[in-house]
Every structure is written in C-alpha cells, then in structure tokens.
Motif scaffolding. Structure first.
Motif, PDB file in Angstrom:
ATOM      1  N   PHE A  88       0.793  -1.226   0.000  1.00 35.71           N
ATOM      2  CA  PHE A  88       0.000   0.000   0.000  1.00 35.71           C
ATOM      3  C   PHE A  88       0.823   1.272   0.000  1.00 35.71           C
ATOM      4  CE2 PHE A  88       0.661  -0.868   4.508  1.00 35.71           C
ATOM      5  CZ  PHE A  88       1.078   0.369   4.973  1.00 35.71           C
ATOM      6  N   VAL A  89       2.135   1.207   0.121  1.00 36.94           N
ATOM      7  CA  VAL A  89       2.950   2.418   0.204  1.00 36.94           C
ATOM      8  C   VAL A  89       2.854   3.219  -1.094  1.00 36.94           C
ATOM      9  CG1 VAL A  89       4.532   1.461   1.924  1.00 36.94           C
ATOM     10  CG2 VAL A  89       5.072   1.238  -0.499  1.00 36.94           C
ATOM     11  N   SER A  90       2.983   4.546  -0.968  1.00 36.02           N
ATOM     12  CA  SER A  90       2.914   5.389  -2.156  1.00 36.02           C
ATOM     13  C   SER A  90       3.743   6.651  -1.953  1.00 36.02           C
ATOM     14  CB  SER A  90       1.462   5.749  -2.489  1.00 36.02           C
ATOM     15  OG  SER A  90       0.843   6.375  -1.394  1.00 36.02           O
ATOM     16  N   TYR A  91       4.120   7.250  -3.079  1.00 33.33           N
ATOM     17  CA  TYR A  91       4.976   8.424  -3.066  1.00 33.33           C
ATOM     18  C   TYR A  91       4.519   9.327  -4.206  1.00 33.33           C
ATOM     19  CZ  TYR A  91       9.573  10.894  -2.894  1.00 33.33           C
ATOM     20  OH  TYR A  91      10.583  11.812  -2.779  1.00 33.33           O
ATOM     21  N   VAL A  92       4.037  10.521  -3.879  1.00 34.64           N
ATOM     22  CA  VAL A  92       3.663  11.504  -4.889  1.00 34.64           C
ATOM     23  C   VAL A  92       4.805  12.510  -4.966  1.00 34.64           C
ATOM     24  CG1 VAL A  92       2.000  13.257  -5.607  1.00 34.64           C
ATOM     25  CG2 VAL A  92       1.207  11.166  -4.440  1.00 34.64           C
ATOM     26  N   LEU A  93       5.435  12.577  -6.119  1.00 31.52           N
ATOM     27  CA  LEU A  93       6.584  13.447  -6.334  1.00 31.52           C
ATOM     28  C   LEU A  93       6.130  14.891  -6.539  1.00 31.52           C
ATOM     29  CD1 LEU A  93       8.453  11.080  -8.796  1.00 31.52           C
ATOM     30  CD2 LEU A  93       8.905  11.374  -6.363  1.00 31.52           C
ATOM     31  N   PRO A  94       7.020  15.853  -6.362  1.00 29.04           N
ATOM     32  CA  PRO A  94       6.643  17.258  -6.534  1.00 29.04           C
ATOM     33  C   PRO A  94       6.052  17.589  -7.900  1.00 29.04           C
ATOM     34  CG  PRO A  94       8.770  17.121  -5.468  1.00 29.04           C
ATOM     35  CD  PRO A  94       8.404  15.727  -5.891  1.00 29.04           C
ATOM     36  N   ARG A 114       2.689   9.861  -9.371  1.00 31.16           N
ATOM     37  CA  ARG A 114       2.377   8.998  -8.231  1.00 31.16           C
ATOM     38  C   ARG A 114       3.033   7.646  -8.439  1.00 31.16           C
ATOM     39  NH1 ARG A 114      -1.299   5.133  -6.330  1.00 31.16           N
ATOM     40  NH2 ARG A 114      -1.904   5.492  -4.158  1.00 31.16           N
ATOM     41  N   LEU A 115       3.808   7.232  -7.466  1.00 37.70           N
ATOM     42  CA  LEU A 115       4.444   5.921  -7.470  1.00 37.70           C
ATOM     43  C   LEU A 115       3.743   5.074  -6.422  1.00 37.70           C
ATOM     44  CD1 LEU A 115       8.155   7.179  -7.473  1.00 37.70           C
ATOM     45  CD2 LEU A 115       6.729   6.592  -9.458  1.00 37.70           C
ATOM     46  N   ALA A 116       3.210   3.922  -6.820  1.00 41.30           N
ATOM     47  CA  ALA A 116       2.461   3.062  -5.900  1.00 41.30           C
ATOM     48  C   ALA A 116       3.176   1.729  -5.750  1.00 41.30           C
ATOM     49  CB  ALA A 116       1.044   2.847  -6.418  1.00 41.30           C
ATOM     50  N   GLY A 117       3.429   1.352  -4.523  1.00 38.92           N
ATOM     51  CA  GLY A 117       4.099   0.087  -4.246  1.00 38.92           C
ATOM     52  C   GLY A 117       5.608   0.234  -4.219  1.00 38.92           C
ATOM     53  N   LEU A 118       6.236  -0.709  -3.539  1.00 41.89           N
ATOM     54  CA  LEU A 118       7.683  -0.635  -3.346  1.00 41.89           C
ATOM     55  C   LEU A 118       8.461  -0.672  -4.658  1.00 41.89           C
ATOM     56  CD1 LEU A 118       8.016  -2.922  -0.194  1.00 41.89           C
ATOM     57  CD2 LEU A 118       8.341  -0.441  -0.316  1.00 41.89           C
ATOM     58  N   GLU A 119       8.022  -1.486  -5.613  1.00 40.11           N
ATOM     59  CA  GLU A 119       8.779  -1.602  -6.867  1.00 40.11           C
ATOM     60  C   GLU A 119       8.737  -0.298  -7.667  1.00 40.11           C
ATOM     61  OE1 GLU A 119      11.490  -2.764  -9.256  1.00 40.11           O
ATOM     62  OE2 GLU A 119      10.927  -3.940  -7.499  1.00 40.11           O
ATOM     63  N   GLN A 120       7.572   0.341  -7.764  1.00 44.32           N
ATOM     64  CA  GLN A 120       7.491   1.616  -8.484  1.00 44.32           C
ATOM     65  C   GLN A 120       8.302   2.694  -7.776  1.00 44.32           C
ATOM     66  OE1 GLN A 120       3.608   3.099  -9.368  1.00 44.32           O
ATOM     67  NE2 GLN A 120       3.121   1.451 -10.810  1.00 44.32           N
ATOM     68  N   ILE A 121       8.248   2.708  -6.450  1.00 46.32           N
ATOM     69  CA  ILE A 121       9.020   3.704  -5.698  1.00 46.32           C
ATOM     70  C   ILE A 121      10.509   3.485  -5.925  1.00 46.32           C
ATOM     71  CG2 ILE A 121       9.619   4.543  -3.386  1.00 46.32           C
ATOM     72  CD1 ILE A 121       6.664   3.898  -2.605  1.00 46.32           C
ATOM     73  N   ARG A 122      10.951   2.236  -5.842  1.00 42.48           N
ATOM     74  CA  ARG A 122      12.371   1.929  -6.081  1.00 42.48           C
ATOM     75  C   ARG A 122      12.795   2.373  -7.483  1.00 42.48           C
ATOM     76  NH1 ARG A 122      16.016  -1.183  -3.846  1.00 42.48           N
ATOM     77  NH2 ARG A 122      14.524  -2.282  -2.542  1.00 42.48           N
ATOM     78  N   GLN A 123      11.998   2.043  -8.470  1.00 48.71           N
ATOM     79  CA  GLN A 123      12.327   2.392  -9.853  1.00 48.71           C
ATOM     80  C   GLN A 123      12.341   3.914 -10.032  1.00 48.71           C
ATOM     81  OE1 GLN A 123       9.768   0.580 -12.763  1.00 48.71           O
ATOM     82  NE2 GLN A 123      10.757   1.619 -14.466  1.00 48.71           N
TER      83      GLN A 123
END
Length: 154
Positions: free
Chosen positions: A39-45, A49-58
C-alpha cells in the motif's frame, strides 16, 4: 533511558535518514525506510504517483541516476499517535551534482511535503510521502513570514 521516551523522535530520524540517502544517491538505503507493504505510495513534486515498493524503487533509481536530491527542511510540524506519525514540512529542494560534486547544485525550489510514517517492527517506516510545489503567492507569503521571525531566513 527507556525506548518509549524516544519513540516519536525516531520518526524524525527516519526522515533525516531519507534526506541523507537522497543526498548520497543511495536508492537501496532510501528503500530500507519504507514499510514492507504493497500500500505504500509516493507523490513526487511534479505530481507523478508511485504506488508500491517496486514503483518507488524504480522512480527513485531513475531520479538518482540523473542527480542526487538535496532537501533542507525550512519549517516543520508533526502529529503523532502510538502507531502513526504525520510530519509536514516546507522544504527547499534542489537537484545536486551527484556524489562526485563536480557540478554545482541547481537553485532551490520550495515544496510542501507530508510524510506518513507507521510503526513497523519496532521502527518508523514510510507509508506515504506526498510533495507538491508552492505556488508563487505562497512562496512570497512564506518568505515574508520567515523574514519576520527572529530565527527566520536572512
């Protein structure tokens, strides 16, 4: 000193470790700070939107392959409970030259970032990070506010 006394300070330590990993261009170190959940996510400035560990890592690997990321918190606030910390920050964000330091860093831009951390296996880990750029009127208002404070920007 019992561990529970420093429980919420450790959440701030996780954010500091994230800043350091980005400054050093260390994707693997940055990824150690995320909860091991889908469920982790990261919205960049820029709004990506990166969803999940693999997308965030990439996404982090792609960004850090171009340049390191330098983040300096300017103003912060925090809300904490036993299992969750919400940390908000106005930050100065710059792209750096890479770990060699041969090229000067780009000019800073101000962003707002919200970090949501969960207590996971005895440590604080990111569940979500959301960043967005400050619009020009907010930058001007923030600059006025900081100049009016005795400990503000010069």
């Amino acid at each position: 000193m019992p561990r529970f006394v420093r429980l919420f300070d450790a959440a701030a330590d996780t954010i500091t470790a994230f800043y350091d990993a980005l400054r050093r261009g260390q994707t693997d170190q940055a990824m150690l700070l995320w909860a091991n959940e889908d469920f982790v996510s990261y919205v960049l400035p820029d709004g990506m939107r990166l969803a999940g560990l693999e997308q965030i890592r990439q996404g982090l690997a792609e960004q850090l392959a171009q340049s390191v990321i330098l983040i300096e918190p300017v103003e912060t606030a925090e809300y904490d409970t036993v299992g969750t910390v919400i940390h908000t920050a106005t930050e100065a964000l710059r792209s750096g030259a890479g770990t060699s330091g041969s090229t000067p860093a780009a000019p800073a831009r101000l962003i707002h970032t919200t970090y949501v951390l969960v207590h996971d296996g005895g440590d604080w880990r990111f569940a979500h990070i959301h960043s967005s750029p400050l619009p020009q009127p907010a930058i001007e208002q923030f600059g006025s506010l900081m100049r009016s404070r005795p400990d503000g920007l010069h």
